[in-house]
Design a protein around this motif. Sequence first.
Motif, short mmCIF file in Angstrom:
data_model
loop_
_atom_site.label_atom_id
_atom_site.label_comp_id
_atom_site.label_asym_id
_atom_site.label_seq_id
_atom_site.Cartn_x
_atom_site.Cartn_y
_atom_site.Cartn_z
N VAL A 55 105.19 -33.46 63.90
CA VAL A 55 105.86 -32.97 65.26
C VAL A 55 105.23 -31.69 65.78
N ALA A 56 104.74 -31.64 67.10
CA ALA A 56 104.08 -30.79 67.68
C ALA A 56 104.64 -30.01 68.63
N GLY A 57 106.11 -30.40 68.90
CA GLY A 57 106.66 -29.82 70.04
C GLY A 57 108.08 -30.41 69.95
N LEU A 58 109.11 -29.69 70.23
CA LEU A 58 110.73 -30.01 70.30
C LEU A 58 111.22 -29.31 71.38
N ARG A 59 112.01 -30.18 72.17
CA ARG A 59 112.58 -29.73 73.34
C ARG A 59 113.83 -30.84 73.69
N ASP A 60 115.02 -30.52 73.55
CA ASP A 60 116.19 -31.33 74.01
C ASP A 60 116.05 -32.71 73.86
N GLY A 61 115.69 -33.31 72.52
CA GLY A 61 115.37 -34.65 72.24
C GLY A 61 113.96 -35.25 72.69
N VAL A 62 113.12 -34.60 73.29
CA VAL A 62 111.88 -34.78 73.75
C VAL A 62 110.98 -34.30 72.52
N LEU A 63 110.08 -35.20 72.16
CA LEU A 63 109.13 -34.94 71.03
C LEU A 63 107.69 -34.76 71.51
N SER A 64 106.86 -33.84 70.93
CA SER A 64 105.28 -33.94 71.45
C SER A 64 104.51 -34.19 70.02
N HIS A 65 103.59 -34.79 69.90
CA HIS A 65 102.78 -35.19 68.97
C HIS A 65 101.29 -35.06 69.34
N THR A 66 100.61 -34.53 68.65
CA THR A 66 99.24 -34.32 68.79
C THR A 66 98.46 -35.14 67.96
N GLY A 113 95.35 -29.09 62.29
CA GLY A 113 96.48 -28.28 61.38
C GLY A 113 97.21 -27.26 62.12
N LEU A 114 96.56 -26.93 63.68
CA LEU A 114 97.24 -26.07 64.50
C LEU A 114 98.69 -26.83 64.96
N ALA A 115 98.57 -28.41 65.13
CA ALA A 115 99.86 -29.32 65.67
C ALA A 115 101.04 -29.05 64.66
N PRO A 116 101.12 -29.07 63.41
CA PRO A 116 102.41 -28.79 62.89
C PRO A 116 102.82 -27.53 62.99
N LEU A 117 101.93 -26.68 63.20
CA LEU A 117 102.33 -24.96 63.13
C LEU A 117 102.76 -24.74 64.50
N GLY A 139 91.42 -21.66 63.48
CA GLY A 139 89.81 -22.03 63.10
C GLY A 139 89.57 -23.34 63.66
N ALA A 140 88.34 -23.59 64.30
CA ALA A 140 88.13 -24.81 64.89
C ALA A 140 86.89 -25.26 64.67
N ARG A 141 86.29 -26.27 65.01
CA ARG A 141 84.80 -26.68 64.71
C ARG A 141 84.04 -26.12 65.80
N THR A 142 84.49 -26.31 67.15
CA THR A 142 83.84 -25.63 68.21
C THR A 142 84.67 -25.29 69.17
N PRO A 143 84.44 -24.64 70.36
CA PRO A 143 85.31 -24.20 71.35
C PRO A 143 86.05 -25.05 71.95
N HIS A 144 85.21 -26.59 72.11
CA HIS A 144 85.72 -27.58 72.58
C HIS A 144 86.90 -28.09 71.83
N ASP A 145 86.96 -28.09 70.84
CA ASP A 145 88.07 -28.62 69.79
C ASP A 145 89.27 -27.89 69.60
N LEU A 146 89.43 -26.66 70.21
CA LEU A 146 90.48 -25.95 70.26
C LEU A 146 91.59 -26.52 70.68
N LEU A 147 92.85 -26.55 70.07
CA LEU A 147 94.22 -27.24 70.78
C LEU A 147 94.86 -26.15 71.43
N TYR A 148 95.61 -26.39 72.47
CA TYR A 148 96.60 -25.84 73.20
C TYR A 148 95.91 -24.63 73.89
N ARG A 149 94.91 -24.46 74.57
CA ARG A 149 94.03 -23.44 74.76
C ARG A 149 94.81 -22.59 75.99
N ASP A 150 95.67 -23.54 76.58
CA ASP A 150 96.35 -22.74 77.55
C ASP A 150 97.49 -21.56 77.21
#
Length: 266
Positions: A55-66, A113-117, A139-150
């Motif tokens: 699970v990468a996000g939890l809100r009112d029954g709505v799930l996010s998965h990366t 591994g950032l997704a479960p955290l 940590g990421a392989r390249t800047p383009h591989d960073l998750l959740y940059r916003d």
Amino acid sequence: MTAVPLPYRVVDNRAESADTRTLVLEPVGETLTGFGPGRFAMLYAFGVGEIPVSVAGLRDGVLSHTVRGVGAVSRALCAVRPGEQVGVRGPFGTEWDLPSAGGDLLVVAGGIGLAPLRPLVRAALAAPQAHRRLNVLIGARTPHDLLYRDELAGWGQPYCGVTVDRPAPGWEGEVGVVTALLDQASFTPGDTTAFLCGPEVMIRATARELRHRGVPAHRIRVSLERNMHCATGHCGHCQLGPLLLCRDGPVVGYDRAEPLLAVREL
């Protein structure tokens, strides 16, 4: 928890990188409950198969998965469009157990591994009175591989550090392994709870460095991966010594994980 996949509708499918997408899922009928940071679901791409995804996000029954598209099922999930449906079973596994942490919090993530955290970081930011300092090292392989940059800019209290293995043109941040960021973090080792998720080599190196700095093994919590198949502890695909990680993990204390990870045959 259900053994039969329940239908969930994809309400958003956003690109995180060239091969990684975040799916936002809402229940079509019955809502699965009991998900918490660190736990996972079995996501079913109809007609293709199912895989475990944290699970990468939890809100009112709505799930996010990366999901990173590296196999037939994960690529099929990445291709699901808003309005279409997937099957969801769960929740499975153990949680990070943030309420028992206290003191300083140190979150170390490598790659996807950032997704479960991510739910843990959000929960810690929402209840700052429950701990002293929050440090997030990524940590990421390249800047383009960073998750959740916003989101990352809002995680910097007191410190959110990012490093990459290979820089790209215009990158002005750190380059190197994620353990190099520990010197910039602010935490008291004897009163710190660390949460680690990423490639196993990163977990081992980071845990070894934290132990060297004085963080107790039982206060280092790691999320481990093996080939989960049934998610109920019956098939044995995810066995790590005496542990079945779909049932006894994926989050375990490093005091339990360290002797098992030291055995090559496991």
